[in-house]
Design an enzyme around this catalytic site. Structure first.
Site, PDB file in Angstrom:
ATOM      1  N   HIS A   1       0.788  -1.239   0.000  1.00 58.03           N
ATOM      2  CA  HIS A   1       0.000   0.000   0.000  1.00 58.03           C
ATOM      3  C   HIS A   1       0.821   1.291   0.000  1.00 58.03           C
ATOM      4  O   HIS A   1       0.506   2.250   0.705  1.00 58.03           O
ATOM      5  CB  HIS A   1      -0.956  -0.001   1.198  1.00 58.03           C
ATOM      6  CG  HIS A   1      -2.092  -0.990   1.076  1.00 58.03           C
ATOM      7  ND1 HIS A   1      -2.484  -1.519  -0.119  1.00 58.03           N
ATOM      8  CD2 HIS A   1      -2.916  -1.542   2.017  1.00 58.03           C
ATOM      9  CE1 HIS A   1      -3.511  -2.340   0.082  1.00 58.03           C
ATOM     10  NE2 HIS A   1      -3.784  -2.387   1.364  1.00 58.03           N
TER      11      HIS A   1
ATOM     12  N   HIS B   1      -9.949   2.299  -0.084  1.00 56.69           N
ATOM     13  CA  HIS B   1      -9.853   1.241   0.927  1.00 56.69           C
ATOM     14  C   HIS B   1     -10.926   1.354   2.008  1.00 56.69           C
ATOM     15  O   HIS B   1     -10.640   1.151   3.188  1.00 56.69           O
ATOM     16  CB  HIS B   1      -8.441   1.251   1.532  1.00 56.69           C
ATOM     17  CG  HIS B   1      -7.960  -0.084   2.004  1.00 56.69           C
ATOM     18  ND1 HIS B   1      -8.501  -0.723   3.100  1.00 56.69           N
ATOM     19  CD2 HIS B   1      -7.004  -0.911   1.525  1.00 56.69           C
ATOM     20  CE1 HIS B   1      -7.876  -1.877   3.281  1.00 56.69           C
ATOM     21  NE2 HIS B   1      -6.967  -2.017   2.334  1.00 56.69           N
TER      22      HIS B   1
ATOM     23  N   GLU C   1     -11.668  -3.575  -3.260  1.00 58.38           N
ATOM     24  CA  GLU C   1     -10.640  -2.670  -3.772  1.00 58.38           C
ATOM     25  C   GLU C   1     -10.433  -2.927  -5.258  1.00 58.38           C
ATOM     26  O   GLU C   1      -9.807  -3.903  -5.640  1.00 58.38           O
ATOM     27  CB  GLU C   1      -9.321  -2.893  -3.029  1.00 58.38           C
ATOM     28  CG  GLU C   1      -9.419  -2.784  -1.526  1.00 58.38           C
ATOM     29  CD  GLU C   1      -8.237  -3.452  -0.823  1.00 58.38           C
ATOM     30  OE1 GLU C   1      -7.085  -3.198  -1.201  1.00 58.38           O
ATOM     31  OE2 GLU C   1      -8.470  -4.245   0.099  1.00 58.38           O
TER      32      GLU C   1
HETATM   33  C1  GLA Z   1      -5.338  -4.944   2.057  1.00 62.82           C
HETATM   34  C2  GLA Z   1      -4.608  -6.216   2.077  1.00 62.82           C
HETATM   35  C3  GLA Z   1      -4.847  -6.928   3.355  1.00 62.82           C
HETATM   36  C4  GLA Z   1      -4.560  -6.044   4.526  1.00 62.82           C
HETATM   37  C5  GLA Z   1      -5.362  -4.791   4.430  1.00 62.82           C
HETATM   38  C6  GLA Z   1      -5.009  -3.815   5.504  1.00 62.82           C
HETATM   39  O1  GLA Z   1      -6.603  -5.057   1.654  1.00 62.82           O
HETATM   40  O2  GLA Z   1      -4.887  -7.049   0.990  1.00 62.82           O
HETATM   41  O3  GLA Z   1      -4.042  -8.063   3.410  1.00 62.82           O
HETATM   42  O4  GLA Z   1      -3.197  -5.732   4.552  1.00 62.82           O
HETATM   43  O5  GLA Z   1      -5.155  -4.161   3.203  1.00 62.82           O
HETATM   44  O6  GLA Z   1      -5.014  -4.410   6.750  1.00 62.82           O
END
Ligand code: GLA
Length: 389
Positions: free
Chosen positions: A142, A216, A353
C-alpha cells in the site's frame, strides 16, 4: 375628462383583483424550499504540524450523505437509507481526526502509489532495480511507510447540477517511498442524484513508475459496529482469481473459480465457505485475494454486488480496472475502537478494492501498471447504493 376613465380603470382592476383573491384562491403558504444536493465544510481538527483539516459533507436529495477529509483523501462516513428509510453509516472509521492519525488499517483511505503488495519490496523497470520499504512481512504494501493514505491533499469543491463532490490533488516527489518520478495525482469523489459515489483517478509522471490506486473503505451494510459481514451476500463478476503464496504474493497464475470457495459468480453469503479447509483461504486467513474481472470491453464494467439481507441495503461496484481485491477484514482483531466506541472485531467490515493485480511490476503476464512520461493515468470506480425491493 381625460382623468376620469383612467381612475375607473384602475379602481376596477383593484376591485376585481381583491374579489378574486377572497373567493377563488385561498392565500397559499410559501412553497417549501427546493430540496438540493449540498456540499459544505467544517473544521475536523489539526495535524501535528498545526495544519487545519476540514471535513467536507456531500448530500444528495435521497438522504445519502458522504463525509471526507483531505488527510488521506479519506471517506470518513457514508450514510445511506435501508429499505425502511432508516439511515446508517456503512463504513468503518473514527469520529475524530486523532483516530485517523493513529495506526489503523487504511480505513476509508486512497491507497497509493502502489495499492496492494510488491514482492520483497523490489521491482526492476527499464533495467533499473528499485527498493521499497518492506512494511508487510517480506513485502511492500500500500505505498510504503507514508503512502497516499497519510498524505494531506488540496481540495476543491464541486457543485454541478445535482452532483456534488470534492477534487483532491497531491504530488508524490521523485524517490518518495523509493518510487521513481514526480507524480501528480488527482482523485475526484462525486455523489450523484442516483446514489452513486464515483471515484475518478488521474495521474501523470516525469519518469516511468508503477501506479496502482484504490479506495480502501471497509463496508458493513448493516451499519458500522453492527456485527460481522459474514451474512452479506456477495457477487463477483469473475471467472478467475490470482492465487497467492503464503505472503499473499500472486504466483502469476490465473485460476478458474469454478468448484472453489472463490466462486462468487452467483450471490453467496461471505460466511458460507470462508473457513473452508482450502490452502488459498489459509494463506489469507479468509478472503484476501484478487479476482480477475470478466472484461469483454474497455471502460466501466460491473464488478461486484453486495447485499445485506436484514437492512436490504445493496452496493454495486463498477470499474474500469482489471481486478478486484476482496478483503474480508480478517486482520481486524478487536483492538481498534472506532465510531461511537464500537470495537471493530474480525470481519466486521470488508473491502472491495478495484485495482490492477498485486505485484504486477514483477509479473510480465499481468496487465501493466507502468505509467510513463507523457501518458495520463485514468481510472474510475463507481459505488452505487440501493435497497432490495
Ligand atoms: C489490504 C490487504 C490486506 C490487509 C489490508 C489492511 O486489503 O490485501 O491483506 O493488509 O489491506 O489491513
Amino acid at each position: 375628462m381625460l382623468r376620469k376613465p383612467f381612475l375607473v380603470i384602475v379602481l376596477g382592476a383593484m376591485v376585481a383583483c381583491g374579489g378574486s383573491n377572497k373567493t377563488d384562491t385561498p392565500p397559499t403558504a410559501p412553497p417549501p424550499p427546493e430540496k438540493k444536493a449540498t456540499v459544505s465544510s467544517a473544521a475536523f481538527g489539526e495535524l501535528p504540524n498545526g495544519s487545519a483539516v476540514t471535513i467536507y459533507t456531500l448530500t444528495n436529495t435521497n438522504g445519502v450523505e458522504v463525509r471526507t477529509i483531505p488527510y488521506g483523501a479519506i471517506l470518513v462516513s457514508v450514510r445511506v437509507p435501508d429499505k425502511a428509510g432508516k439511515v446508517d453509516d456503512v463504513v468503518l472509521g473514527f469520529d475524530r481526526l486523532d483516530g485517523y492519525l493513529g495506526a489503523h488499517p487504511y480505513f476509508g483511505a486512497i491507497v497509493g502509489r502502489y495499492g496492494n503488495r510488491i514482492a520483497k519490496g523490489s521491482f526492476t523497470l527499464d533495467g533499473q532495480t528499485y527498493s521499497l520499504a518492506t512494511n508487510n512481512g517480506p513485502n511492500a504494501l500500500h505505498g510504503g511507510l507514508k503512502g497516499f493514505d497519510k498524505k494531506m491533499w488540496t481540495a476543491e469543491l464541486v457543485d454541478h447540477e445535482g452532483n456534488v463532490g470534492v477534487i483532491y490533488r497531491g504530488e508524490s516527489p521523485d524517490g518518495e517511498e523509493g518510487y521513481p518520478g514526480n507524480v501528480k495525482v488527482q482523485v475526484t469523489y462525486t455523489l450523484t442524484r442516483n446514489n452513486e459515489l464515483s471515484v475518478e483517478y488521474e495521474a501523470s509522471t516525469d519518469k516511468a513508475t508503477p501506479v496502482n490506486l484504490t479506495q480502501h473503505s471497509y463496508f458493513n451494510l448493516a451499519g458500522e459496529g453492527r456485527g460481522d459481514i459474514l451474512g452479506h451476500r456477495l457477487t463477483i463478476d469473475a471467472d478467475r482469481f490470482t492465487p497467492v503464496d503464503a505472503t499473499l504474493i500472486p504466483t502469476g497464475d490465473q485460476v478458474a473459480v469454478e468448484n472453489t470457495p472463490f466462486d462468487f459468480r452467483r450471490a453467496t453469503p461471505i460466511g458460507a465457505r470462508i473457513d473452508a479447509d482450502d490452502e488459498q483461504l489459509h494463506h489469507g486467513g479468509g478472503y484476501d485475494h484478487n479476482w480477475v474481472l470478466n472484461r469483454d470491453r474497455d471502460g466501466l464494467i460491473h464488478a461486484a454486488r453486495l447485499e445485506e439481507p436484514a437492512s436490504g441495503r445493496t452496493l454495486d461496484v463498477s470499474t474500469t480496472e482489471p481486478g478486484l481485491q476482496f478483503y474480508a477484514g480478517n486482520f481486524l482483531d478487536g483492538t481498534i475502537k472506532g465510531k461511537s466506541g464500537h470495537v471493530y472485531a474480525k470481519r466486521s467490515g470488508l473491502c472491495l478494492e478495484t485495482q490492477h493485480f498485486p505485484d504486477s511490476p514483477n509479473h510480465a503476464g499481468f496487465p501493466s501498471t507502468i505509467l510513463r512520461p507523457g501518458e495520463r493515468f485514468r481510472s474510475k470506480t463507481v459505488f452505487t447504493f440501493g435497497v432490495t425491493k
